[in-house]
Design a protein around this motif. Structure first.
Motif, PDB file in Angstrom:
ATOM      1  N   ARG A  12       0.827  -1.214   0.000  1.00 14.73           N
ATOM      2  CA  ARG A  12       0.000   0.000   0.000  1.00 14.73           C
ATOM      3  C   ARG A  12       0.859   1.261   0.000  1.00 14.73           C
ATOM      4  N   ASP A  57      10.024  -8.166   7.412  1.00 11.26           N
ATOM      5  CA  ASP A  57       9.174  -9.040   6.594  1.00 11.26           C
ATOM      6  C   ASP A  57      10.059 -10.205   6.137  1.00 11.26           C
ATOM      7  N   SER A 145      -0.015  -3.734   9.145  1.00 13.52           N
ATOM      8  CA  SER A 145      -1.034  -3.410   8.132  1.00 13.52           C
ATOM      9  C   SER A 145      -1.304  -4.641   7.282  1.00 13.52           C
TER      10      SER A 145
HETATM   11  C1  LIG Z   1      -0.803  -8.545   2.380  1.00 14.00           C
HETATM   12  S1  LIG Z   1       0.877  -8.135   2.658  1.00 14.00           S
HETATM   13  C2  LIG Z   1       0.683  -6.517   3.398  1.00 14.00           C
HETATM   14  C3  LIG Z   1       1.845  -5.624   3.075  1.00 14.00           C
HETATM   15  C4  LIG Z   1       1.791  -4.237   3.700  1.00 14.00           C
HETATM   16  N1  LIG Z   1       1.783  -4.311   5.140  1.00 14.00           N
HETATM   17  C5  LIG Z   1       0.599  -3.454   3.223  1.00 14.00           C
HETATM   18  O1  LIG Z   1      -0.379  -3.316   3.963  1.00 14.00           O
HETATM   19  O2  LIG Z   1       0.619  -2.961   2.103  1.00 14.00           O
HETATM   20  C6  LIG Z   1       1.308  -9.172   4.061  1.00 14.00           C
HETATM   21  C7  LIG Z   1       2.790  -9.223   4.338  1.00 14.00           C
HETATM   22  O3  LIG Z   1       3.016 -10.028   5.506  1.00 14.00           O
HETATM   23  C8  LIG Z   1       4.261 -10.665   5.355  1.00 14.00           C
HETATM   24  N2  LIG Z   1       4.405 -11.787   6.312  1.00 14.00           N
HETATM   25  C9  LIG Z   1       4.060 -13.090   6.157  1.00 14.00           C
HETATM   26  N3  LIG Z   1       4.362 -13.806   7.260  1.00 14.00           N
HETATM   27  C10 LIG Z   1       4.925 -12.931   8.145  1.00 14.00           C
HETATM   28  C11 LIG Z   1       5.438 -13.052   9.483  1.00 14.00           C
HETATM   29  N4  LIG Z   1       5.413 -14.238  10.143  1.00 14.00           N
HETATM   30  N5  LIG Z   1       5.924 -11.957  10.079  1.00 14.00           N
HETATM   31  C12 LIG Z   1       5.925 -10.754   9.452  1.00 14.00           C
HETATM   32  N6  LIG Z   1       5.447 -10.579   8.190  1.00 14.00           N
HETATM   33  C13 LIG Z   1       4.941 -11.645   7.554  1.00 14.00           C
HETATM   34  C14 LIG Z   1       4.231 -11.107   3.897  1.00 14.00           C
HETATM   35  O4  LIG Z   1       5.529 -11.426   3.408  1.00 14.00           O
HETATM   36  C15 LIG Z   1       3.610  -9.878   3.223  1.00 14.00           C
HETATM   37  O5  LIG Z   1       4.591  -8.990   2.757  1.00 14.00           O
END
Ligand SMILES: C[S@@+](CC[C@H](N)C(=O)[O-])C[C@H]1O[C@@H](n2cnc3c(N)ncnc32)[C@H](O)[C@@H]1O
Length: 224
Positions: A12, A57, A145
């Motif tokens: 985002r 991430d 987020s």
């Molecule tokens: C749907 S994206 C959202 C990206 C951003 N926060 C936004 O709102 O635009 C979810 C993110 O969570 C990350 N993710 C997955 N497992 C995770 C973990 N255990 N800890 C932190 N991040 C994680 C993914 O790699 C991905 O980049």
């Protein structure tokens, strides 16, 4: 019905983050950690404005080219699933599916252009909740987020409690947006989470893309 097989890399814009998390301009002087920021533009733009944002991430293990490939590979699925569920979203901000696609790709390009420099500066760190590589009280605010609560079908309550405990260990305050899941239902974990953290507040924010998704959960660290 929206059904992603995995947690997808999708990013985002800075303005969306500011609105989702109800951030006032003073936040630029605070130490902020974005958990699961993926390819969002928040880190790149906030730091260009003089902010102090670090993002964690698991995808930050990857090269810029590999992340770009993941973004391009998941783009059609996200657009197609959104097209099939248009009525679940509020189109005031983006106008159309094409408008959404353009803004998302612009934000992810801002991330990609900043990624290598930001990684060298320690602003993009490969790490995964529920265990983060920071000392206690390293940040003022920890954000999530579109990760915690949104993926309540994939991530169980135990994961959420461990993740929030960890975010509160390293920061004074946690903010999570949205509080609904991928199909715009209140997260099934929310009642237990609210009970476990009495220092919480549900705040109505000036952002709503998923219909009904206009509340942010803020949890303050309890003093000993
Ligand atoms: C749907 S994206 C959202 C990206 C951003 N926060 C936004 O709102 O635009 C979810 C993110 O969570 C990350 N993710 C997955 N497992 C995770 C973990 N255990 N800890 C932190 N991040 C994680 C993914 O790699 C991905 O980049």
């Amino acid at each position: 019905m929206i059904d992603y097989k995995n947690i997808i890399p999708w990013g985002r814009s800075y303005t969306e983050y500011v609105n989702m998390f109800h951030l006032s301009p003073g936040f630029l002087s605070k130490k902020v950690l974005g958990c699961g920021d993926g390819p969002a533009a928040f880190n790149a733009v906030a730091n260009a404005f003089g902010g102090h944002v670090v993002s964690v991430d698991p995808i930050f293990e990857l090269s810029k080219e590999a992340i770009e490939k993941q973004i391009n590979d998941s783009f059609p699925d996200v657009i197609n699933q959104t097209r099939a569920n248009m009525e679940q979203f509020n189109w005031e901000q983006f106008g159309s599916l094409e408008g959404l696609g353009k803004i998302r790709m612009k934000s992810m390009k801002q991330f990609l252009n900043d990624y290598e420099e930001g990684k060298a500066e320690g602003r993009y760190i490969a790490a995964s909740l529920p265990k983060l590589p920071f000392n206690d009280h390293s940040f003022d605010i920890a954000l999530s987020s579109h990760f915690l609560l949104l993926y309540s079908d994939i991530l169980d309550l135990d994961f959420h409690l461990k993740a929030i405990d960890e975010m509160l260990r390293i920061s004074s305050e946690v903010r999570i947006f949205p509080i609904i899941d991928l199909n715009s239902k209140l997260s099934a974990h929310l009642p237990e989470i609210l009970e476990r953290y009495p220092n919480h507040e549900l705040i109505k924010v000036n952002y709503e893309f998923q219909k009904g998704g206009n509340q942010m959960l803020k949890i303050e660290k309890s003093l000993p």
